[in-house]
Design a protein around this motif. Structure first.
Motif, PDB file in Angstrom:
ATOM      1  N   MET A   1       0.847  -1.190   0.000  1.00  0.00           N
ATOM      2  CA  MET A   1       0.000   0.000   0.000  1.00  0.00           C
ATOM      3  C   MET A   1       0.886   1.244   0.000  1.00  0.00           C
ATOM      4  SD  MET A   1      -2.898   1.157   2.779  1.00  0.00           S
ATOM      5  CE  MET A   1      -1.775   1.752   4.048  1.00  0.00           C
ATOM      6  N   PHE A   2       0.878   1.948  -1.116  1.00  0.00           N
ATOM      7  CA  PHE A   2       1.712   3.146  -1.251  1.00  0.00           C
ATOM      8  C   PHE A   2       0.916   4.367  -0.781  1.00  0.00           C
ATOM      9  CE2 PHE A   2       3.405   6.805  -3.551  1.00  0.00           C
ATOM     10  CZ  PHE A   2       4.765   6.690  -3.248  1.00  0.00           C
ATOM     11  N   VAL A   3       1.475   5.069   0.189  1.00  0.00           N
ATOM     12  CA  VAL A   3       0.806   6.242   0.750  1.00  0.00           C
ATOM     13  C   VAL A   3       1.275   7.502   0.017  1.00  0.00           C
ATOM     14  CG1 VAL A   3       0.424   7.639   2.815  1.00  0.00           C
ATOM     15  CG2 VAL A   3       0.601   5.144   3.014  1.00  0.00           C
ATOM     16  N   LYS A   4       0.353   8.163  -0.648  1.00  0.00           N
ATOM     17  CA  LYS A   4       0.687   9.414  -1.327  1.00  0.00           C
ATOM     18  C   LYS A   4       0.849  10.546  -0.322  1.00  0.00           C
ATOM     19  CE  LYS A   4      -1.748   8.416  -5.667  1.00  0.00           C
ATOM     20  NZ  LYS A   4      -2.842   8.884  -6.562  1.00  0.00           N
ATOM     21  N   LYS A   5      -0.143  10.658   0.565  1.00  0.00           N
ATOM     22  CA  LYS A   5      -0.060  11.652   1.640  1.00  0.00           C
ATOM     23  C   LYS A   5      -1.095  11.344   2.716  1.00  0.00           C
ATOM     24  CE  LYS A   5      -3.072  15.056  -0.655  1.00  0.00           C
ATOM     25  NZ  LYS A   5      -3.239  16.468  -1.039  1.00  0.00           N
ATOM     26  N   VAL A   6      -0.882  11.925   3.897  1.00  0.00           N
ATOM     27  CA  VAL A   6      -1.812  11.786   5.018  1.00  0.00           C
ATOM     28  C   VAL A   6      -2.134  13.184   5.521  1.00  0.00           C
ATOM     29  CG1 VAL A   6      -2.207  10.811   7.309  1.00  0.00           C
ATOM     30  CG2 VAL A   6      -0.799   9.564   5.655  1.00  0.00           C
ATOM     31  N   VAL A   7      -3.441  13.485   5.606  1.00  0.00           N
ATOM     32  CA  VAL A   7      -3.861  14.840   5.961  1.00  0.00           C
ATOM     33  C   VAL A   7      -4.716  14.830   7.228  1.00  0.00           C
ATOM     34  CG1 VAL A   7      -5.110  16.900   5.202  1.00  0.00           C
ATOM     35  CG2 VAL A   7      -3.847  15.506   3.527  1.00  0.00           C
ATOM     36  N   PRO A   8      -4.253  15.477   8.310  1.00  0.00           N
ATOM     37  CA  PRO A   8      -5.077  15.621   9.507  1.00  0.00           C
ATOM     38  C   PRO A   8      -5.908  16.895   9.428  1.00  0.00           C
ATOM     39  CG  PRO A   8      -2.873  16.418   9.970  1.00  0.00           C
ATOM     40  CD  PRO A   8      -2.887  15.998   8.516  1.00  0.00           C
ATOM     41  N   SER A   9      -7.092  16.868  10.015  1.00  0.00           N
ATOM     42  CA  SER A   9      -7.933  18.071  10.035  1.00  0.00           C
ATOM     43  C   SER A   9      -8.897  18.004  11.212  1.00  0.00           C
ATOM     44  CB  SER A   9      -8.712  18.205   8.725  1.00  0.00           C
ATOM     45  OG  SER A   9      -9.566  17.088   8.534  1.00  0.00           O
ATOM     46  N   PHE A  10      -9.580  19.106  11.442  1.00  0.00           N
ATOM     47  CA  PHE A  10     -10.620  19.145  12.466  1.00  0.00           C
ATOM     48  C   PHE A  10     -11.983  18.941  11.823  1.00  0.00           C
ATOM     49  CE2 PHE A  10      -7.511  22.047  14.695  1.00  0.00           C
ATOM     50  CZ  PHE A  10      -7.260  21.200  15.771  1.00  0.00           C
ATOM     51  N   VAL A  11     -12.863  18.214  12.520  1.00  0.00           N
ATOM     52  CA  VAL A  11     -14.278  18.147  12.152  1.00  0.00           C
ATOM     53  C   VAL A  11     -15.082  18.404  13.424  1.00  0.00           C
ATOM     54  CG1 VAL A  11     -14.025  16.563  10.200  1.00  0.00           C
ATOM     55  CG2 VAL A  11     -14.337  15.631  12.510  1.00  0.00           C
TER      56      VAL A  11
END
Length: 404
Positions: free
Chosen positions: A1-11
């Motif tokens: 599984m190749f990870v392009k990017k990981v983005v954290p955010s608020f919900v």
């Protein structure tokens, strides 16, 4: 599984509070998960966020997530989640703890991406029986119909002391069970003569516990449902006594256990959660012993604040014969691999598992996959409200796909 990017955010959760969301971008697509927040918490739960708060957790995530970019993970089974966990723990040794909610969101998003990489849905990826050709059984919903305790406001200065008054169908189809709970929920509104809902979308009232149970019994009889309570007794326990504010009375430990037994018998409760303070293992045992003596009794005596999805505490409660059923809240322990250990222990000991939402929920349906995939007999996700219904809908979608 190749990870392009990981983005954290608020919900925002259902109470309008900030929560953490994690998104994994891979060649298979975009996979996200967010964490719920509990108001009624057990003392042994892991901290939801970093000791300095959710903003500190987010700062840590923004420093950590870029390190996952362009990494290639070989993930063929749930145990391979350890690859991510080790990276997170290594980062924590240099910084500080992420917190259970961050762990939950990160691990869930990672597992969704891994499942897709293996051409599976999340519930299939974590289910040991799927590869053996065994179809999972659908859980039954546990629906919060009428509320009190910490989740509700007072009406004319009063509210029920118990936190939740619950409806539990017994149907072959999950979709049919959800429909019955919704119909019963509508009838309860008419009988209570209320329009006010609490933070779990249960009806609010100023009636005392037993009057609420009388109404719930009428509702349940019409739709052939079972009833139950989450007393959340720790929330009104102080200095050795249970303080019932609605009727202005107190009970000691012996009286409380006796009262729980009497309610179980009088109202034929199928479900009795956290009837004693969270540290009172002997009190839980007293209730289970008393109820077990009743002929044909099938009451579930359930630990939540008592056990907090913690294997060490679960072992103590089960081996000490304090409970015969258990609430599973993955973010309580903040580790899906530890949830798996709890699940395996419960299956071995034939302990009923109820996978549960939290009062501050998000529009994330991952709980449904965990419940079906891990073999939970029940899913406690409310009856009404978009954050609750999305989890029920996910189970219905799984049920539909299994029948096709």
């Amino acid at each position: 599984m190749f990870v392009k990017k990981v983005v954290p955010s608020f919900v925002k959760n259902s109470r309008g509070e900030k929560s953490i969301q994690i998104e994994f971008f891979t060649y298979e697509g975009r996979f996200k998960a967010s964490a719920p927040s509990g108001k009624s918490k057990g003392r042994t739960e892991v901290a939801s966020y970093n000791s300095k708060g959710i903003m500190s957790s987010m700062r840590m995530l923004k420093a950590f997530c870029p390190s996952l970019q362009h990494k290639n993970f070989i993930v063929k089974k749930l145990k391979d989640l350890e690859q991510l966990v080790k990276l997170m723990r290594k980062f924590e040794t240099k910084e500080d703890k992420f917190g259970g909610n961050v762990n939950y969101a990160m691990e869930s998003a990672f597992l969704k991406a891994a499942a897709a990489d293996n051409k599976k849905e999340l519930w299939q990826f974590i289910n040991d029986d799927v590869n053996k050709g065994i179809r999972p059984k659908m859980p039954m919903p546990v629906g919060n119909c009428i509320g009190g305790g910490l989740h509700s406001k007072t009406i004319k200065g009063k509210k029920p002391d118990f936190q939740e008054f619950l409806l539990i169908p017994k149907e072959k189809k999950f979709s049919r069970a959800v429909t019955l709970n919704l119909r019963a929920y509508g009838l309860a509104k008419k009988l209570l003569k209320t329009r006010k809902r609490n933070d779990e979308n249960a009806w609010m009232t100023n009636k005392p516990n037993e009057e609420v149970l009388e109404i719930l019994k009428i509702v349940a009889k019409k739709y052939n449902l079972r009833i139950g309570i989450d007393a959340a007794a720790s929330t009104f326990y102080k200095d050795g006594y249970y303080n019932y504010k609605n009727k202005n009375l107190i009970r000691d430990k012996v009286d409380q256990a006796d009262y729980m037994e009497k309610l179980a018998k009088k109202f034929e409760l199928f479900y009795l959660e956290d009837g004693m303070d969270e540290g009172d293992f002997s009190g839980f045992k007293e209730i289970l012993n008393g109820i077990s003596k009743v002929k044909k009794s099938k009451t579930l005596v359930i630990g939540d604040d008592l056990t907090t999805t913690n294997l060490k505490i679960v072992r103590r409660a089960v081996n000490g014969k304090a409970i015969n059923a258990l609430i599973v809240k993955p973010n309580q322990i903040g580790s899906i691999l530890e949830v798996k250990q709890v699940v395996e222990f419960c299956k071995k000991k034939k302990i009923v598992m109820i996978f549960s939402h939290r009062s501050g929920e998000t529009m994330d349906d991952t709980l449904a996959d965990y419940c079906v995939g891990f073999g939970g007999q029940f899913i406690k996700a409310g009856i009404f409200g978009r954050e609750r219904l999305i989890k029920l809908k996910r189970v219905m979608d799984i049920e539909k796909k299994l029948k096709n």
